[in-house]
Design a protein around this motif. Structure first.
Motif, PDB file in Angstrom:
ATOM      1  N   GLU A 207       0.819  -1.217   0.000  1.00 45.74           N
ATOM      2  CA  GLU A 207       0.000   0.000   0.000  1.00 45.74           C
ATOM      3  C   GLU A 207       0.858   1.275   0.000  1.00 45.74           C
ATOM      4  N   ARG A 208       1.985   1.239   0.776  1.00 39.89           N
ATOM      5  CA  ARG A 208       2.791   2.457   0.900  1.00 39.89           C
ATOM      6  C   ARG A 208       3.467   2.811  -0.429  1.00 39.89           C
ATOM      7  N   LYS A 211       0.949   4.179  -2.830  1.00 35.89           N
ATOM      8  CA  LYS A 211       0.495   5.544  -2.536  1.00 35.89           C
ATOM      9  C   LYS A 211       1.494   6.580  -3.004  1.00 35.89           C
TER      10      LYS A 211
END
Lengths: 398, 270
Positions: A207-208, A211
């Motif tokens: 996810e990081r 993003k």
């Protein structure tokens, strides 16, 4: 009351839909109407004509021949099937160095007569004269016949010289092949790369990373194309030139590289969204059946997202084919039929962008550029239809 | 009341449009006119002139239609355009405001330092393909030109190519900046740019218009004393102008205006 508001909103939405469709249709109609005018224009520049001595057996010259004669590539009448005599080219301005203003009379009333005298005195002459000053009723002067620009001149012609005198040449073959070459290579680079990155972002990246990466890629779409073009000219062109050991770096390949980079954000962003829309239940079911992560991506996610991915590809291709400024700056704009991707080419959008600004309104040059717009429109239309067909066939199979 | 407002509005529109002098035309002359207007406005802050580009042809046809007051042009008016003015019964006035010299530029490492007009014609029409044919090393010549619609393209074709067409498939660049960039990074390149654009990234060659007897370098001095052969005049055309327009043209022709001309990179008329 509430029903009335609903009705009103519905009506307004319908209206705006109709207005949009009509506008699009009108633009297309305008495009084709302006473009089609080219085929009712004469091959010789408007308002001018070619005159020869009446002893000359030649009756008509093709636009290519006219260009060769006036460029000095054909110097003897015998090459055109007449007597073995050197061709003498007479341009209208020369009349002013032969006769003084007084001799031409007030308001150039005697100009046609003087032109007739010059032509009568020399059997080898070919004169390029404004229609207005054509000497009439002189037996020694003959006007060459000219026909209208034909479909084959335009679609099969190999030379694009829209401002050549006396006969502009509007062969779009080099432009058409140049556009296709640049776009196809760009797509070949952009699709695997774009879809690959989309898979990574949607399925593999945590996810990081996602993003950070996704907004960064989407930011690329916001850079103006002129900036891409200048970057290409200053950075990519010398690199391509050195790596390939080429005489010059402005090639079709350089253009494709830039276009691929420009198409990537669109492809990645839309394809990624499509993949992430795969329902979690389907993924879970696949994994529960014992499929690995890769098998799930390959067998479940990609087929499910196929229509979204093809939409991404169509939009990417659309960007690649229609892009003007960046291509204008890095491909060298040489209107020759390309033999390899390491040669300069000229694309249709770049031609329109570069030339429409100063093409005299309503003239043949202007019309030919509108017709180029029509050709471009038809190409993108065909691509959209093809991709739609491919995408819908896949769905039926599943 | 309504009528009063309407008449006032119409009056205001009419008067403002009759006072503001419009200048339109060549993109080559545009920067010069803009700089001149800035200098002019320092003296007369109330001056109302508006400037737009669009090309020499656009400016001249706007003058004919009466949608501009002064047409700026980087070429002399063509014969058929002059005829149209005569037909419309308009008396055309021509003012030369500056000169522009075109320089032939090559890559700085190129050994060739001088070329005749005939050699240039051969290079740009595609008859001469290798630098060794004109005294250089064994290297392919890569000529760059401007786009077909450019006034500079037309001027070069007339002056250097003697109205012959450029070679089929010549490389063309949308702007002079692109030409400088490409010539500076391509070893076999040759092209032409306005005198003001020559910098250390490219090398300007000497040119001969008398078959090699004398070669002239494109310097400010040579262009000014007219020994450099590839020089073109820049024009203002008008049919009738008011005092405002007249005083602006006078300003451009004055020593102050001509200093602006030199600052922008063109040659003063005197």
């Amino acid at each position: 009351m509430k029903r009335l508001v609903d009705k009103l909103v519905e009506g307004m939405l319908k209206m705006s839909g109709a207005v949009t469709s009509i506008t699009v249709l009108l633009i297309i109609l305008f495009l084709f109407k302006e473009g089609a005018g080219l085929f009712s224009s004469s091959t010789i520049e408007k308002g001018y004509t070619l005159l020869v001595n009446s002893q000359n057996p030649i009756e008509e010259l093709s636009p290519e021949t006219m260009k060769k004669v006036f460029d000095g590539q054909i110097e003897n009448w015998k090459d055109l099937g007449a007597k073995n005599e050197q061709i003498r080219i007479f341009r209208f301005d020369e009349i002013f160095s032969i006769y003084s203003d007084e001799e031409l009379g007030a308001d150039f009333a005697l100009l046609p007569q003087k032109i007739a005298e010059v032509i009568a005195s020399d059997a080898t002459i070919i004169a390029y004269i404004p229609q207005k000053y054509v000497p009439k009723d002189y037996s020694s002067v003959k006007e060459l016949k000219h026909r209208n620009i034909s479909w084959s001149d335009y679609f099969l012609g190999k030379e694009w010289l829209p401002t050549a005198t006396p006969a502009p040449l509007f062969g779009i073959l080099p432009l058409l092949l140049g556009t296709l070459l640049v776009s196809i290579i760009a797509i070949l680079i952009a699709i695997p790369l774009g879809v690959g990155v989309a898979i990574y972002l949607a399925e593999i990246a945590n996810e990081r990373t996602r993003k950070i990466l996704k907004p960064a890629i989407e930011l690329l779409a916001g850079i103006p194309s002129v900036v891409y073009g200048f970057f290409g000219l200053v950075v990519l062109v010398p690199i391509v030139q050195k790596m390939g050991g080429l005489a010059l770096g402005e090639t079709a390949f350089t253009g494709s590289l830039i276009l691929a980079v420009m198409a990537l954000p669109t492809i990645i962003s839309i394809a990624e969204d499509a993949m992430r829309n795969t329902p979690k239940a389907m993924r879970d079911a696949s994994l529960a059946l014992g499929a690995t992560h890769w098998q799930t991506i390959y067998r479940v996610v990609l087929p499910y997202a196929s229509s979204g991915i093809s939409a991404a590809i169509v939009l990417g291709i659309g960007r690649a084919i229609g892009e003007t400024m960046a291509v204008l700056m890095v491909t060298g704009n040489a209107a020759v039929i390309p033999n390899s991707m390491f040669e300069s080419v000229r694309t249709i959008p770049a031609t329109i962008a570069a030339e429409l600004g100063e093409a005299p309104g309503g003239g043949t040059h202007y019309q030919s550029l509108f017709l180029l717009g029509c050709v471009l429109f038809i190409i993108t239309l065909i691509i959209s239809i093809l991709t739609e067909a491919i995408a819908s066939r896949k769905v039926i199979k599943e | 009341m309504k009528k009063l407002v309407l008449t006032t509005l119409t009056y205001a529109l009419l008067t403002s449009s009759s006072f503001a002098q419009k200048i339109k035309g060549s993109d080559t002359v545009l920067p010069l006119t803009q700089k001149a207007l800035e200098a002019y406005k320092k003296e007369r802050p109330a001056a109302s002139l508006s400037i737009t580009g669009g090309g020499s042809g656009v400016g001249i046809s706007a003058l004919l239609n009466g949608t501009t007051d002064i047409a700026q042009s980087s070429r002399r008016i063509k014969f058929d355009e002059r005829q149209k003015f005569a037909e419309a019964g308009k008396q055309l006035k021509e003012v030369i405001i500056a000169y522009d010299a075109l320089s032939i530029v090559v890559h700085p490492e190129n050994k060739v330092t001088k070329l005749t007009r005939e050699q240039l014609e051969g290079i740009f029409t595609g008859k001469i393909k290798n630098w060794k044919e004109v005294g250089g090393e064994d290297l392919k010549i890569i000529p760059y030109s401007r786009e077909t619609s450019s006034g500079t393209y037309e001027f070069f074709k007339e002056s250097v190519l003697k109205n012959k067409n450029y070679m089929n498939g010549i490389l063309s660049m949308p702007a002079t900046g692109g030409i400088i960039q490409s010539v500076s990074q391509t070893k076999g390149a040759i092209s032409y740019v306005g005198f003001a654009y020559v910098n250390s990234k490219v090398k300007a060659v000497q040119v001969s218009y008398d078959k090699g007897k004398t070669y002239i370098a494109p310097t400010f001095e040579n262009a000014k004393n007219k020994s450099y052969p590839i020089v073109r005049p820049l024009f203002y055309y008008y049919t009738q102008i008011n005092a405002e327009g007249k005083s602006f043209i006078d300003f451009v022709l004055s020593p102050k205006g001509q200093k602006v001309v030199a600052d922008v990179g063109y040659l003063p008329i005197k």
